[in-house]
Design a protein around this motif. Structure first.
Motif, PDB file in Angstrom:
ATOM      1  N   LEU A  89      -6.346  12.030   5.692  1.00 11.58           N
ATOM      2  CA  LEU A  89      -6.334  11.783   3.889  1.00 11.58           C
ATOM      3  C   LEU A  89      -5.458  12.209   2.962  1.00 11.58           C
ATOM      4  N   LEU A 111      -9.889  22.209   1.834  1.00 12.22           N
ATOM      5  CA  LEU A 111     -10.819  20.714   2.888  1.00 12.22           C
ATOM      6  C   LEU A 111     -11.338  20.714   3.737  1.00 12.22           C
ATOM      7  N   LEU A 129     -14.145  18.453   3.658  1.00 17.09           N
ATOM      8  CA  LEU A 129     -14.614  16.972   4.658  1.00 17.09           C
ATOM      9  C   LEU A 129     -16.215  16.602   5.256  1.00 17.09           C
ATOM     10  N   LEU A 183     -12.979  15.748  -3.914  1.00 17.09           N
ATOM     11  CA  LEU A 183     -12.629  15.030  -2.503  1.00 17.09           C
ATOM     12  C   LEU A 183     -13.669  13.935  -2.352  1.00 17.09           C
ATOM     13  N   LYS A 202     -14.435  11.127  -0.065  1.00 10.62           N
ATOM     14  CA  LYS A 202     -14.578  10.662   1.795  1.00 10.62           C
ATOM     15  C   LYS A 202     -14.670   8.830   2.093  1.00 10.62           C
ATOM     16  N   SER A 221      -9.099   8.831   2.629  1.00  9.57           N
ATOM     17  CA  SER A 221     -10.506  10.061   2.222  1.00  9.57           C
ATOM     18  C   SER A 221      -9.345  10.523   0.970  1.00  9.57           C
ATOM     19  N   TYR A 260      -8.002  13.381  -2.252  1.00  8.67           N
ATOM     20  CA  TYR A 260      -8.599  14.531  -3.015  1.00  8.67           C
ATOM     21  C   TYR A 260      -7.059  14.702  -3.931  1.00  8.67           C
TER      22      TYR A 260
END
Length: 212
Positions: A21, A141, A145, A169, A171, A175, A177
Motif C-alpha cells: 500500500l 486501512l 482493503l 483507497l 485497490k 494499492s 490511499y
C-alpha cells in the motif's frame, strides 16, 4: 459477511508492507472531498449546530462509554441519510488502545462500523485523554482493503468526536490511499464541511448499488 481481521497491533508501516500500500500525496487521487460538494440547508445547519452544542456540553464532563457515537457520530450519520437504503450498519469488534499520557495509563477503543461494502467508519473513544484520529488509520486501512469489489474505490471516515478525516483507497497491484485535511468540530465551518463531504460520498456510493 465482512472479513474478520486482527488489527489490534498493526502499525501503519505494517499495513503498507503487508498489502503493498502506498500513500498518494497528490490531491488528484481524492477529489471527492473537495469538488462538487452539495449545498447545506438552514435546517441542516441548525441541526449540526445542536450537535456541536451537545458535544461542547459533554466535553465539560468526564467522558462516558460510547460518547463519541452517541453525541456526534450517530446524529451526523442520521442527518446524512446513512441509516437508509442502500446503507446499513454492521459493527466490528472493538480494538482496545492502551497508551501512557503524562504518566497516566489511558485506555481507549476503536469501534469499526461498516455502512456498506464501500464505506467504513472508525470511531475512536478514550478516557482521560483524546487519541488523535491517526491512531485508527492502520486499522481502518486494513478493513478497507477487505473490500470485495476491487474495481471500485473504498471510502472511510476517522473521528474521535472532535476531529474528522476522510480516506479514499484504490485497490490495484500497488494499492493507494489518500487523506483529506483534518476537520475540527469547533473550528469555523469545519463541521458543516464534514457533513457536506458525507453527503457527497453517500451519493457516490449509492450510485454503485444502482449500477449493479
Amino acid at each position: 459477511m465482512t472479513q474478520s481481521i486482527q488489527a489490534k497491533t498493526l502499525t501503519l508501516g505494517d499495513v503498507k508492507t503487508k498489502f503493498s500500500l502506498q500513500f498518494a500525496e497528490s490531491e488528484e487521487l481524492f477529489r471527492e472531498w473537495i469538488d462538487d460538494l452539495p449545498e447545506i440547508t438552514e435546517v441542516e445547519k441548525r441541526y449540526l449546530d445542536k450537535v456541536k452544542a451537545g458535544y461542547a456540553n459533554s466535553a465539560d464532563y468526564p467522558m462516558i462509554e460510547d460518547t463519541v457515537k452517541m453525541v456526534v457520530l450517530a446524529p451526523l450519520l442520521f442527518l446524512a441519510d446513512l441509516y437508509l437504503t442502500p446503507f446499513h450498519i454492521e459493527a466490528e469488534k472493538s480494538v482496545e488502545l492502551v497508551t501512557v499520557d503524562e504518566g497516566i495509563l489511558v485506555r481507549g477503543s476503536i469501534d469499526v462500523l461498516l455502512l456498506i461494502e464501500s464505506f467504513w467508519v472508525v470511531a475512536i473513544e478514550a478516557k482521560r485523554a483524546q487519541y488523535s484520529v491517526e491512531a485508527g488509520l492502520p486499522q481502518l486501512l486494513c478493513y478497507m482493503l477487505s473490500n470485495p469489489n476491487p474495481d471500485r474505490p473504498t471510502f472511510g471516515l476517522l473521528t474521535n468526536g472532535s476531529n474528522f478525516r476522510f480516506i479514499k483507497l484504490i485497490k490495484q497491484d500497488t494499492s493507494q490511499y489518500a487523506l483529506s485535511y483534518e476537520f475540527v468540530i469547533d473550528r469555523a465551518n469545519d463541521f458543516y464541511e464534514v457533513f457536506r463531504i458525507l453527503k457527497r460520498l453517500s451519493g457516490i456510493i449509492s450510485s454503485y448499488s444502482t449500477s449493479t
